[in-house]
Write a protein that holds these residues in place. Structure first.
Motif, PDB file in Angstrom:
ATOM      1  N   GLN A  21      -8.588   3.937 -10.433  1.00  0.00           N
ATOM      2  CA  GLN A  21      -9.412   4.176  -9.261  1.00  0.00           C
ATOM      3  C   GLN A  21      -9.982   2.837  -8.827  1.00  0.00           C
ATOM      4  OE1 GLN A  21      -9.814   7.132  -7.656  1.00  0.00           O
ATOM      5  NE2 GLN A  21      -8.280   7.890  -9.070  1.00  0.00           N
ATOM      6  N   ARG A  29      -8.855  -0.352  -2.381  1.00  0.00           N
ATOM      7  CA  ARG A  29      -7.663  -1.020  -1.843  1.00  0.00           C
ATOM      8  C   ARG A  29      -7.977  -1.594  -0.469  1.00  0.00           C
ATOM      9  NH1 ARG A  29      -3.383   3.641  -3.586  1.00  0.00           N
ATOM     10  NH2 ARG A  29      -3.389   3.129  -5.804  1.00  0.00           N
ATOM     11  N   LEU A  58       0.835  -1.201   0.000  1.00  0.00           N
ATOM     12  CA  LEU A  58       0.000   0.000   0.000  1.00  0.00           C
ATOM     13  C   LEU A  58       0.871   1.251   0.000  1.00  0.00           C
ATOM     14  CD1 LEU A  58      -2.775   1.368   0.169  1.00  0.00           C
ATOM     15  CD2 LEU A  58      -2.595   1.187   2.652  1.00  0.00           C
ATOM     16  N   ASP A  59       1.952   1.237   0.785  1.00  0.00           N
ATOM     17  CA  ASP A  59       2.864   2.382   0.802  1.00  0.00           C
ATOM     18  C   ASP A  59       3.463   2.622  -0.582  1.00  0.00           C
ATOM     19  OD1 ASP A  59       2.366   2.756   3.491  1.00  0.00           O
ATOM     20  OD2 ASP A  59       4.175   1.684   4.157  1.00  0.00           O
ATOM     21  N   GLU A  60       3.855   1.545  -1.259  1.00  0.00           N
ATOM     22  CA  GLU A  60       4.401   1.662  -2.620  1.00  0.00           C
ATOM     23  C   GLU A  60       3.354   2.219  -3.579  1.00  0.00           C
ATOM     24  OE1 GLU A  60       6.016  -2.076  -3.898  1.00  0.00           O
ATOM     25  OE2 GLU A  60       7.241  -2.272  -2.093  1.00  0.00           O
ATOM     26  N   ALA A  61       2.111   1.749  -3.453  1.00  0.00           N
ATOM     27  CA  ALA A  61       1.039   2.230  -4.324  1.00  0.00           C
ATOM     28  C   ALA A  61       0.769   3.713  -4.085  1.00  0.00           C
ATOM     29  CB  ALA A  61      -0.224   1.403  -4.103  1.00  0.00           C
ATOM     30  N   ARG A  62       0.814   4.133  -2.856  1.00  0.00           N
ATOM     31  CA  ARG A  62       0.605   5.559  -2.550  1.00  0.00           C
ATOM     32  C   ARG A  62       1.718   6.416  -3.139  1.00  0.00           C
ATOM     33  NH1 ARG A  62      -1.468   5.021   3.690  1.00  0.00           N
ATOM     34  NH2 ARG A  62      -3.646   4.543   3.180  1.00  0.00           N
ATOM     35  N   MET A  63       2.949   5.913  -3.118  1.00  0.00           N
ATOM     36  CA  MET A  63       4.066   6.655  -3.715  1.00  0.00           C
ATOM     37  C   MET A  63       3.851   6.792  -5.228  1.00  0.00           C
ATOM     38  SD  MET A  63       7.323   5.328  -1.421  1.00  0.00           S
ATOM     39  CE  MET A  63       8.292   5.093  -2.838  1.00  0.00           C
ATOM     40  N   THR A  98       0.221   6.331 -11.837  1.00  0.00           N
ATOM     41  CA  THR A  98      -0.965   5.490 -11.946  1.00  0.00           C
ATOM     42  C   THR A  98      -2.224   6.358 -11.911  1.00  0.00           C
ATOM     43  OG1 THR A  98      -2.144   3.597 -11.030  1.00  0.00           O
ATOM     44  CG2 THR A  98      -1.095   5.052  -9.460  1.00  0.00           C
ATOM     45  N   ASP A 154       0.954   6.835  -6.679  1.00  0.00           N
ATOM     46  CA  ASP A 154      -0.149   7.788  -6.829  1.00  0.00           C
ATOM     47  C   ASP A 154       0.358   9.221  -6.758  1.00  0.00           C
ATOM     48  OD1 ASP A 154      -1.931   5.696  -7.009  1.00  0.00           O
ATOM     49  OD2 ASP A 154      -2.700   5.916  -4.966  1.00  0.00           O
ATOM     50  N   GLU A 155       1.253   9.483  -5.820  1.00  0.00           N
ATOM     51  CA  GLU A 155       1.784  10.834  -5.646  1.00  0.00           C
ATOM     52  C   GLU A 155       2.661  11.253  -6.815  1.00  0.00           C
ATOM     53  OE1 GLU A 155       3.693  10.837  -1.830  1.00  0.00           O
ATOM     54  OE2 GLU A 155       1.796  10.681  -0.757  1.00  0.00           O
TER      55      GLU A 155
END
Length: 187
Positions: free
Chosen positions: A145, A148, A130-135, A142, A137-138
């Motif tokens: 929508q 998660r 999840l942390d990797e996915a948020r990075m 990616t 996103d920022e």
């Protein structure tokens, strides 16, 4: 203290101890089970589609007390290989998905009402993923929508239920249940 009073106290202590032992055994039993749901679904780890485990009216399923008007499909996931994407197309039939971990039980459930434009996209991941996915996103890499879901364990499974309102829709209901995909997310 009289003899009867000591016997009564000893009996009550014995009953309390027996009750505690029974509670511990009942709660610890599932962790010692070898034939759990994940073990039965382990073959679906490599498959990209859900496997039908309970057809409509089928008595020959390992799933406990299946609804006779519901098709049940399932797929297993292992988050050690990456996040798992669960994709479902929704339509007029009621559909629900529940995500379970191997040991802790259900962690998330959703119905077809959460679909956006007929698509239901759920990504199951570990806290690190999840942390990797948020990075991502920022950084703008990616644009998807999706919902998660963070799993406390790396192994688990998804149960898909599709209800058939009429017997004439039974084969369609089973096809919809089997059409749900469970793949490793390649983002």
């Amino acid at each position: 203290m009289s003899r009867w009073m000591r016997a009564l106290i000893a009996t009550l202590c014995g009953l309390a101890l027996a009750a505690c032992v029974h509670i511990v055994v009942i709660l610890a039993g599932p962790s010692f089970a070898e034939e759990d749901a994940f073990s039965k679904l382990q073959d679906t780890l490599e498959a990209e589609q859900a496997e039908l485990i309970g057809g409509i009216g089928a008595p020959d399923t390992w799933f406990p007390k299946p609804d006779p008007a519901t098709a049940i499909a399932a797929c297993a996931f292992d988050l050690g290989e990456g996040p798992t994407r669960i994709s479902a197309k929704t339509g007029p039939l009621f559909q629900s998905l529940s995500i379970h971990t191997r040991k802790n039980g259900i962690i998330f459930a959703v119905t077809d009402r959460a679909a956006v434009r007929g698509d239901l996209e759920i990504v199951v991941m570990t806290p690190e993923q999840l942390d990797e996915a948020r990075m991502l996103d920022e950084s703008g890499e990616t644009t998807r929508q999706d919902v998660r879901v963070v799993s406390p364990q790396t192994e688990g499974f998804v149960i898909i239920r599709v209800a058939s309102p009429y017997p004439s829709l039974n084969s369609t209901t089973e096809a919809v249940a089997k059409s749900v995909s469970c793949t490793i997310d390649g983002d």
